[in-house]
Design a protein around this motif. Structure first.
Motif, PDB file in Angstrom:
ATOM      1  N   LEU A  68      49.264 136.690  12.085  1.00  0.00           N
ATOM      2  CA  LEU A  68      48.806 136.873  10.694  1.00  0.00           C
ATOM      3  C   LEU A  68      47.340 137.325  10.700  1.00  0.00           C
ATOM      4  N   TYR A 115      50.501 144.030 -10.223  1.00  0.00           N
ATOM      5  CA  TYR A 115      49.422 143.164 -10.719  1.00  0.00           C
ATOM      6  C   TYR A 115      49.495 143.028 -12.241  1.00  0.00           C
ATOM      7  N   GLY A 134      45.439 134.589  -1.876  1.00  0.00           N
ATOM      8  CA  GLY A 134      45.940 135.701  -1.058  1.00  0.00           C
ATOM      9  C   GLY A 134      45.502 137.006  -1.682  1.00  0.00           C
ATOM     10  N   SER A 187      42.560 128.441   2.066  1.00  0.00           N
ATOM     11  CA  SER A 187      44.002 128.612   2.285  1.00  0.00           C
ATOM     12  C   SER A 187      44.803 128.031   1.127  1.00  0.00           C
ATOM     13  N   GLU A 205      52.368 138.690  -3.653  1.00  0.00           N
ATOM     14  CA  GLU A 205      52.878 139.037  -2.317  1.00  0.00           C
ATOM     15  C   GLU A 205      52.119 138.348  -1.184  1.00  0.00           C
ATOM     16  N   GLN A 208      54.977 134.525   0.476  1.00  0.00           N
ATOM     17  CA  GLN A 208      55.984 134.619   1.551  1.00  0.00           C
ATOM     18  C   GLN A 208      55.398 134.206   2.895  1.00  0.00           C
TER      19      GLN A 208
HETATM   20  C1  LIG Z   1      50.579 141.207   1.626  1.00  0.00           C
HETATM   21  S1  LIG Z   1      48.903 140.760   1.426  1.00  0.00           S
HETATM   22  C2  LIG Z   1      48.694 140.879  -0.335  1.00  0.00           C
HETATM   23  C3  LIG Z   1      47.256 141.081  -0.729  1.00  0.00           C
HETATM   24  C4  LIG Z   1      47.035 141.316  -2.228  1.00  0.00           C
HETATM   25  N1  LIG Z   1      47.565 140.248  -3.020  1.00  0.00           N
HETATM   26  C5  LIG Z   1      47.645 142.626  -2.655  1.00  0.00           C
HETATM   27  O1  LIG Z   1      48.686 142.601  -3.336  1.00  0.00           O
HETATM   28  O2  LIG Z   1      47.102 143.670  -2.321  1.00  0.00           O
HETATM   29  C6  LIG Z   1      48.940 139.007   1.701  1.00  0.00           C
HETATM   30  C7  LIG Z   1      47.556 138.361   1.739  1.00  0.00           C
HETATM   31  O3  LIG Z   1      47.714 136.945   1.722  1.00  0.00           O
HETATM   32  C8  LIG Z   1      46.823 136.366   2.654  1.00  0.00           C
HETATM   33  N2  LIG Z   1      47.379 135.068   3.053  1.00  0.00           N
HETATM   34  C9  LIG Z   1      48.428 134.841   3.865  1.00  0.00           C
HETATM   35  N3  LIG Z   1      48.656 133.536   3.997  1.00  0.00           N
HETATM   36  C10 LIG Z   1      47.733 132.894   3.236  1.00  0.00           C
HETATM   37  C11 LIG Z   1      47.465 131.533   2.945  1.00  0.00           C
HETATM   38  N4  LIG Z   1      48.193 130.567   3.467  1.00  0.00           N
HETATM   39  N5  LIG Z   1      46.435 131.232   2.114  1.00  0.00           N
HETATM   40  C12 LIG Z   1      45.682 132.228   1.569  1.00  0.00           C
HETATM   41  N6  LIG Z   1      45.893 133.533   1.822  1.00  0.00           N
HETATM   42  C13 LIG Z   1      46.915 133.880   2.625  1.00  0.00           C
HETATM   43  C14 LIG Z   1      46.742 137.390   3.770  1.00  0.00           C
HETATM   44  O4  LIG Z   1      45.597 137.230   4.547  1.00  0.00           O
HETATM   45  C15 LIG Z   1      46.766 138.693   2.997  1.00  0.00           C
HETATM   46  O5  LIG Z   1      45.478 139.132   2.674  1.00  0.00           O
END
Ligand SMILES: C[S@@+](CC[C@H](N)C(=O)[O-])C[C@H]1O[C@@H](n2cnc3c(N)ncnc32)[C@H](O)[C@@H]1O
Length: 325
Positions: A68, A115, A134, A187, A205, A208
């Motif tokens: 990740l 969004y 995220g 997180s 997104e 997941q």
């Molecule tokens: C697919 S990207 C989506 C980014 C943004 N929301 C977009 O639509 O452009 C997923 C994001 O979630 C973050 N992420 C993944 N697991 C996470 C967690 N447990 N807590 C916070 N952020 C997380 C990742 O680092 C990544 O930047």
């Protein structure tokens, strides 16, 4: 789960103790007290065990899967042709004609429309204090600041490179909305906000990937004010059988990046902490086909093909969940 500040204090205490142990033993050694050699070894071993456990404790509090970290940190998934305009989402294609070649502008619009769909369900007001969990490169947070001018909008991401990127790319907007727009590393299971401090939380997104949906549900509940709203959109397995099939089709499931847990587990995690479900929708129809067409356009189909196949076979769907505390 332990909160970062408590873990920080605990770590500091442990480091201090091990430092004291080391300095005491080395000063005795300097005095030529060779009889203490076994004691020195014993204390060094104790310190090593202590530090080992502390590191485990830290990793448990901020568990970041190595892949990740690479995917969103070092490799910056936003740079893949499947994604455009700094967004990293599959897009919402309802208002984009798919019977012709899709332009880059339309690909960006699909991400923005996802969004917008979430913003519409958040019912954003000027009095709101909002968090995106995220946030990736932070485009969505900038949109919130520019369109709705809330009291605050904070983008949170587990990958420090993402929040650093967001700060760098959107410097101009952060300056323009100095009192309201910010980005923080944190997180889903440990949000950097005090209890009942926010009115709205959304996540696009990213859910997941969350290692514990219960952990996220509990944190969102803690941070939201009573009556506060949580809107989550992401893809998940349609059921347990779908999940088992996804483990075969999508390697990142077993690699711990896209966990794609069955949707019923997601719903029950929120219900168990007390969230009221305002609405629950499958929106896969307006997500996967557009994405597949775009991918064929840009020849970036290798890693992504199986998402479309999984949706078509009924193993996977995209969901929009609106909840209230
Ligand atoms: C697919 S990207 C989506 C980014 C943004 N929301 C977009 O639509 O452009 C997923 C994001 O979630 C973050 N992420 C993944 N697991 C996470 C967690 N447990 N807590 C916070 N952020 C997380 C990742 O680092 C990544 O930047």
């Amino acid at each position: 789960m332990l909160k970062p500040r408590r873990v920080g204090c605990f770590r500091f205490l442990c480091w201090s103790l091990s430092y004291l142990a080391k300095t005491k033993t080395s000063s005795r050694a300097k005095r030529g007290d060779l009889g203490n050699l076994n004691l020195i070894k014993y204390k060094a071993l104790l310190s090593a065990i202590f530090l080992f456990h502390i590191n485990i404790l830290h990793a448990q509090t901020h568990p970041v899967n190595k892949l990740l970290l690479e995917t969103y940190g070092t490799h910056d998934l936003a740079e893949k042709p499947a994604f455009q305009g700094g967004y990293i989402n599959f897009g919402y294609w309802k208002n984009i004609p798919l019977g012709k070649t899709i332009t880059t502008e339309e690909r960006i619009k699909a991400s923005q429309d996802l969004y917008q769909l979430v913003f519409d369900h958040l019912n954003i007001q000027k009095e709101d204090s909002i968090v995106e969990v995220g946030c990736g490169r932070g485009n969505g947070c900038v949109e919130v600041a520019e369109k709705y001018h809330p009291v605050s909008i904070t983008g949170v991401d587990i990958i420090p490179q993402q929040t650093n990127r967001a700060k760098r790319i959107h410097k101009k907007f952060i300056k323009r909305h100095a009192s309201s727009l910010s980005f923080q590393t944190g997180s889903s299971s440990s949000l950097p906000f005090s209890d009942n401090s926010q009115t709205k939380i959304f996540s696009i997104e990213a859910a997941q990937c969350f290692p514990s949906m219960k952990g996220f549900a509990e944190e969102a509940w803690r941070v939201l004010q009573p009556g506060g709203r949580l809107v989550v959109t992401a893809h998940f397995a349609t059921n347990e059988a779908g999940y088992q099939a996804l483990r075969e089709l999508i390697p990142t499931v077993d690699q711990g990046v896209d966990l794609l847990i069955p949707i019923e587990q997601v719903r029950s995690a929120f219900q168990e902490v007390g969230f009221k479900e305002v609405s629950f929708q499958s929106i896969g129809e307006d997500v996967f086909e557009g994405l597949q067409k775009w991918r064929l356009n840009v020849q970036d189909v290798k890693w992504a093909e199986n998402y479309f196949v999984s949706y078509k076979k009924g193993f996977l769907d995209y969901y929009l969940i609106v909840l209230e505390k």
